[in-house]
Design an enzyme around this catalytic site. Structure first.
Site, PDB file in Angstrom:
ATOM      1  N   GLU A 182       0.090   5.863  13.552  1.00  0.00           N
ATOM      2  CA  GLU A 182       0.438   7.029  12.727  1.00  0.00           C
ATOM      3  C   GLU A 182       0.327   8.325  13.522  1.00  0.00           C
ATOM      4  O   GLU A 182       1.191   9.199  13.416  1.00  0.00           O
ATOM      5  CB  GLU A 182      -0.448   7.085  11.488  1.00  0.00           C
ATOM      6  CG  GLU A 182      -0.053   8.190  10.527  1.00  0.00           C
ATOM      7  CD  GLU A 182      -0.785   8.134   9.203  1.00  0.00           C
ATOM      8  OE1 GLU A 182      -0.350   8.827   8.260  1.00  0.00           O
ATOM      9  OE2 GLU A 182      -1.797   7.407   9.101  1.00  0.00           O
TER      10      GLU A 182
ATOM     11  N   CYS B 184       0.805  -1.223   0.000  1.00  0.00           N
ATOM     12  CA  CYS B 184       0.000   0.000   0.000  1.00  0.00           C
ATOM     13  C   CYS B 184       0.838   1.273   0.000  1.00  0.00           C
ATOM     14  O   CYS B 184       0.290   2.372  -0.021  1.00  0.00           O
ATOM     15  CB  CYS B 184      -0.954  -0.001   1.194  1.00  0.00           C
ATOM     16  SG  CYS B 184      -2.110  -1.386   1.135  1.00  0.00           S
TER      17      CYS B 184
ATOM     18  N   LYS C 155      -8.986   8.956   2.697  1.00  0.00           N
ATOM     19  CA  LYS C 155      -9.581   7.631   2.533  1.00  0.00           C
ATOM     20  C   LYS C 155     -11.029   7.559   3.015  1.00  0.00           C
ATOM     21  O   LYS C 155     -11.729   6.600   2.699  1.00  0.00           O
ATOM     22  CB  LYS C 155      -8.725   6.575   3.229  1.00  0.00           C
ATOM     23  CG  LYS C 155      -7.401   6.293   2.523  1.00  0.00           C
ATOM     24  CD  LYS C 155      -6.656   5.151   3.172  1.00  0.00           C
ATOM     25  CE  LYS C 155      -5.376   4.797   2.437  1.00  0.00           C
ATOM     26  NZ  LYS C 155      -4.308   5.812   2.611  1.00  0.00           N
TER      27      LYS C 155
ATOM     28  N   HIS D 140      -1.767   8.545   5.989  1.00  0.00           N
ATOM     29  CA  HIS D 140      -2.159   7.252   5.426  1.00  0.00           C
ATOM     30  C   HIS D 140      -3.581   6.941   5.884  1.00  0.00           C
ATOM     31  O   HIS D 140      -4.401   6.489   5.087  1.00  0.00           O
ATOM     32  CB  HIS D 140      -1.178   6.182   5.891  1.00  0.00           C
ATOM     33  CG  HIS D 140      -1.349   4.856   5.245  1.00  0.00           C
ATOM     34  ND1 HIS D 140      -1.343   4.680   3.877  1.00  0.00           N
ATOM     35  CD2 HIS D 140      -1.525   3.611   5.781  1.00  0.00           C
ATOM     36  CE1 HIS D 140      -1.508   3.406   3.597  1.00  0.00           C
ATOM     37  NE2 HIS D 140      -1.634   2.732   4.731  1.00  0.00           N
TER      38      HIS D 140
ATOM     39  N   PHE E 273       1.824  -3.467   3.948  1.00  0.00           N
ATOM     40  CA  PHE E 273       2.205  -4.785   4.427  1.00  0.00           C
ATOM     41  C   PHE E 273       3.678  -5.051   4.082  1.00  0.00           C
ATOM     42  O   PHE E 273       4.206  -4.555   3.094  1.00  0.00           O
ATOM     43  CB  PHE E 273       1.337  -5.867   3.791  1.00  0.00           C
ATOM     44  CG  PHE E 273      -0.061  -5.958   4.350  1.00  0.00           C
ATOM     45  CD1 PHE E 273      -0.495  -5.137   5.372  1.00  0.00           C
ATOM     46  CD2 PHE E 273      -0.953  -6.889   3.836  1.00  0.00           C
ATOM     47  CE1 PHE E 273      -1.780  -5.240   5.890  1.00  0.00           C
ATOM     48  CE2 PHE E 273      -2.243  -7.006   4.344  1.00  0.00           C
ATOM     49  CZ  PHE E 273      -2.656  -6.173   5.365  1.00  0.00           C
TER      50      PHE E 273
ATOM     51  N   HIS F  32      -9.697   2.745   0.565  1.00  0.00           N
ATOM     52  CA  HIS F  32      -8.285   2.358   0.530  1.00  0.00           C
ATOM     53  C   HIS F  32      -7.995   1.677  -0.802  1.00  0.00           C
ATOM     54  O   HIS F  32      -8.405   0.540  -1.031  1.00  0.00           O
ATOM     55  CB  HIS F  32      -7.975   1.424   1.695  1.00  0.00           C
ATOM     56  CG  HIS F  32      -6.511   1.234   1.946  1.00  0.00           C
ATOM     57  ND1 HIS F  32      -5.538   1.728   1.108  1.00  0.00           N
ATOM     58  CD2 HIS F  32      -5.837   0.592   2.950  1.00  0.00           C
ATOM     59  CE1 HIS F  32      -4.346   1.403   1.566  1.00  0.00           C
ATOM     60  NE2 HIS F  32      -4.504   0.722   2.694  1.00  0.00           N
TER      61      HIS F  32
END
Length: 412
Positions: A318, A167, A336, A307, A400, A341
């Site tokens: 975060e 991502c 988002k 993010h 990931f 996402h």
């Protein structure tokens, strides 16, 4: 990743294009972000699944936009990138018929590639045997093929590749593109990310690991970054492409720079394959590296395009990193809530949003925040856009595998 020695390099952002659940094109998507629009809904592809909703780019029609003769041999992941590229080139005022293709690179990423094609052809193989598998399977599905198709369409014969960092892929692509310009290997790079993951297999996997929101009764507001009741992300599709240029090249042709990509940092958590480091160690390394690369101090950052996935773990970690490195001064938002996402395209979406925020001097709200998580402890923009004098925006992307990438944008 450490910064390159020497003076900061300011790549000019001269064009951008978008395909998102918020709209077809930059203007529609930007208005959706400013409005905090609800775009998630039940989708036929996921009917009967435990999580049956997603953020789909409903207005996107590859046949209509590219022509059926072109679209039929491309997975949707490539179709969307082609359309976003066309918009970006038009805004940049670049005509591929007139450029030196050897000085034009393409760096376009995807986390999963043409996963819908893989699933379809796997079903054909299982049901009808190997003779029915399409010879176009690999050219349609391989992660690098979007960059290859875009290069072929526009005669871009420079470096061409697709970094895969889950991502964080879209942000990694932009950082790599900037390095091509800084090294004087290209004058122009078409860069960004694309993803078309709304398929039963992908949705089933994310749902099984508990990553998706389960708000099937209210999908429109399910993506709610930094909200106290967030319960997972909403799967989405889309593509965003930016045109990056060497600043001297952009000036020579009289191009308008909407912002500068002035810093890039990347680092690994080197830990759990799917969970972020609980202290945000890799994210902090990437953020500090991006600031060093741009010649900036933490106090220079006015806005963080987070993010912000709407998952309990990401948003908590975060916000911890933001507080530790940047304090409580920057205005924070996550797009988002509107886009969902988009996996490998997310970093590119957010790079366009960061550019537009600098250009218009406005921060879009984080959509669907009913009750801000009191543990977040940062200045999250909610309810409505915020006018803000900005010179520096950082954009975070995590993935990931412990992938962390941060981009630093400065006002042109």
């Amino acid at each position: 990743m450490t910064a390159t020695a020497g003076r900061p390099f300011h790549a000019a952002v001269t064009g951008f294009g978008m395909v998102t659940a918020g709209g077809l094109g930059v203007a529609d998507t930007w208005q959706a972000l400013l409005a905090g629009a609800a775009t998630a809904d039940h989708v036929p592809e996921l009917a009967g699944m435990p999580v049956d909703f997603a953020c789909r780019a409903e207005r996107f029609d590859g046949d209509a936009l590219l022509g059926r003769r072109t679209a039929w041999r491309l997975d949707r992941v490539t179709q969307m990138a082609m359309v976003a590229t066309n918009e970006a080139l038009e805004l940049a005022g670049l005509d591929p018929a007139e450029w030196d293709g050897e000085r034009v690179g393409v760096v376009l990423s995807s986390a999963l590639g043409g996963v819908a094609t893989w699933e379809r052809e796997s079903d054909r193989h299982r049901e009808h045997g190997p003779g029915m598998v399409s010879p176009l399977l690999i050219p349609m599905a391989a992660v690098n093929m979007t960059a290859g198709h875009v290069a072929a369409a526009h005669g871009a014969r420079g470096p061409n590749f697709a970094p895969a960092t889950a991502c964080a892929s879209g942000a990694t692509a932009l950082g790599a593109a900037r390095e091509l310009l800084r090294a004087d290997l290209c004058d122009v790079v078409i860069a960004g990310g694309t993803e078309a993951p709304i398929t039963p297999l992908v949705a089933a996997s994310f749902a099984k690991m508990g990553a998706l929101s389960g708000r099937t009764d209210d999908p429109g507001t399910a993506s709610r970054p930094f909200d106290a009741t967030r319960d997972g992300f909403v799967l989405a599709e889309g593509a965003s492409v930016l045109i990056l240029e060497r600043p001297d090249h952009a000036r020579a042709r009289g191009a308008r720079a909407y912002a500068h990509l002035s810093g890039y940092g990347a680092a690994a958590d080197a830990g759990h394959p799917t969970r972020p480091d609980p202290e945000g160690a890799g994210a902090e390394l990437a953020l500090r590296a991006a600031l060093r690369d741009a010649g900036l101090a933490p106090g220079d950052v006015d806005h963080v395009n987070a993010h912000g996935t709407s998952t309990p773990l990401n948003d908590a970690v975060e916000s911890l990193v933001i507080r530790r490195v940047l304090g409580d001064r920057p205005a924070v938002t996550s797009v988002k809530g509107v886009t969902g996402h988009c996996l490998g395209a997310s970093g590119a979406h957010e790079a366009v949003a960061a550019t537009l925020s600098l250009h218009h001097q406005v921060v879009p709200p984080t959509a669907h925040v009913a009750e801000l998580d009191p543990e977040v402890g940062v200045d999250v923009v909610v309810d409505k856009p915020r006018r803000l004098q900005m010179s520096t925006v950082v954009s975070h992307s995590f993935g990931f595998g412990g992938q962390n990438a941060v981009l630093a944008f400065t006002r042109a």
